[in-house]
Motif scaffolding. Structure first.
Motif, PDB file in Angstrom:
ATOM      1  N   ALA A 172      27.389   6.851  19.981  1.00 35.94           N
ATOM      2  CA  ALA A 172      27.482   7.048  18.538  1.00 35.94           C
ATOM      3  C   ALA A 172      26.686   8.271  18.094  1.00 35.94           C
ATOM      4  O   ALA A 172      27.106   9.011  17.205  1.00 35.94           O
ATOM      5  CB  ALA A 172      26.996   5.802  17.809  1.00 35.94           C
ATOM      6  N   GLU A 173      25.532   8.496  18.729  1.00 35.59           N
ATOM      7  CA  GLU A 173      24.664   9.597  18.354  1.00 35.59           C
ATOM      8  C   GLU A 173      24.922  10.852  19.184  1.00 35.59           C
ATOM      9  O   GLU A 173      24.304  11.887  18.944  1.00 35.59           O
ATOM     10  CB  GLU A 173      23.195   9.187  18.528  1.00 35.59           C
ATOM     11  N   ARG A 174      25.836  10.756  20.185  1.00 30.32           N
ATOM     12  CA  ARG A 174      26.105  11.883  21.104  1.00 30.32           C
ATOM     13  C   ARG A 174      24.791  12.361  21.727  1.00 30.32           C
ATOM     14  O   ARG A 174      24.503  13.568  21.814  1.00 30.32           O
ATOM     15  CB  ARG A 174      26.780  13.057  20.378  1.00 30.32           C
ATOM     16  N   ASN A 175      23.980  11.407  22.179  1.00 24.42           N
ATOM     17  CA  ASN A 175      22.631  11.708  22.648  1.00 24.42           C
ATOM     18  C   ASN A 175      22.572  11.588  24.169  1.00 24.42           C
ATOM     19  O   ASN A 175      22.392  10.501  24.709  1.00 24.42           O
ATOM     20  CB  ASN A 175      21.636  10.749  21.982  1.00 24.42           C
ATOM     21  N   ILE A 176      22.705  12.719  24.853  1.00 24.59           N
ATOM     22  CA  ILE A 176      22.749  12.690  26.312  1.00 24.59           C
ATOM     23  C   ILE A 176      21.382  12.370  26.910  1.00 24.59           C
ATOM     24  O   ILE A 176      21.287  11.809  27.998  1.00 24.59           O
ATOM     25  CB  ILE A 176      23.298  14.024  26.873  1.00 24.59           C
ATOM     26  N   SER A 177      20.314  12.699  26.190  1.00 26.44           N
ATOM     27  CA  SER A 177      18.974  12.393  26.687  1.00 26.44           C
ATOM     28  C   SER A 177      18.771  10.883  26.787  1.00 26.44           C
ATOM     29  O   SER A 177      18.297  10.369  27.808  1.00 26.44           O
ATOM     30  CB  SER A 177      17.917  13.017  25.772  1.00 26.44           C
TER      31      SER A 177
END
Length: 204
Positions: free
Chosen positions: A58-63
């Motif tokens: 949802a946040e496009r957060n690869i970390s």
């Protein structure tokens, strides 16, 4: 196949604080419950893994997504794991690789996230108008062995999932079942859970 942005509006928050303050003395003003924004959890609970997996999409957060996947230098109770994360595609998907390892999975997922943010990694990648991952509710079952080795405090869950992607007039979706295996990992003074293995399971 599963190829697993949070914006803060400071001005709106500031305005809402003044509006709420101005209404505190109004006896006829009823308080409206405020929905909590979803947040990344510390992975100390099994269900935190599912929460963070869905939220990273949802946040496009690869970390945050990368934090979920087991590394071969992770350890638990002083012992290193001899394997890292694996993703297994459905055997029916003959045009796909049988499995992806950690770095390959992260790269493929990051390409999705970048495309969904309007900044594709390559010129021939489509800009995605939508990228959504949903994972259904489910329970956890203890697992005593993984990759042919004894496994302490290891768990598995089988859940329905839906992933959808749209670009232009095209909309693609997949809805099958995913099986996720998690293992405990030493993280400073606490134990967290990470995904060691995930399988895309075809269901007719």
């Amino acid at each position: 196949m599963l190829r697993m942005s949070f914006l803060t509006a400071g001005l709106c928050l500031l305005l809402s604080m003044f509006l709420v303050t101005g209404c505190l003395n109004d006896p006829e003003k009823k308080e409206t419950p405020v929905e909590e924004e979803p947040e990344f959890r510390d992975l100390t609970s099994k269900e935190d893994v599912i929460n963070n997996l869905v939220l990273s999409y949802a946040e496009r957060n690869i970390s945050e997504y990368s934090k979920l996947l087991l590394r071969n230098d992770d350890s638990y109770n002083g012992s290193d794991y001899q394997f890292s994360y694996y993703w297994y595609n459905q055997p029916e998907d003959e045009e796909l690789e049988a499995y992806l390892m950690r770095d390959e999975d992260i790269m493929a997922t990051n390409n999705l996230f970048l495309a969904a943010q309007g900044t594709p990694a390559k010129l021939d990648h489509e800009i995605l108008d939508d990228l959504t991952l949903e994972i259904g509710a489910g329970s956890w079952v203890a697992v005593s062995e993984l990759f042919g080795e004894p496994c302490e405090d290891c768990w598995s869950t089988i859940r329905e999932y839906l992933i959808s992607v749209s670009y232009g007039e095209n909309r693609l979706s997949g809805d099958d079942v995913i099986q996720i295996y998690i293992v405990p990992v030493d993280e400073g003074d606490k134990t967290i859970y990470k995904i060691a293995l995930a399988k895309d399971i075809y269901v007719e």
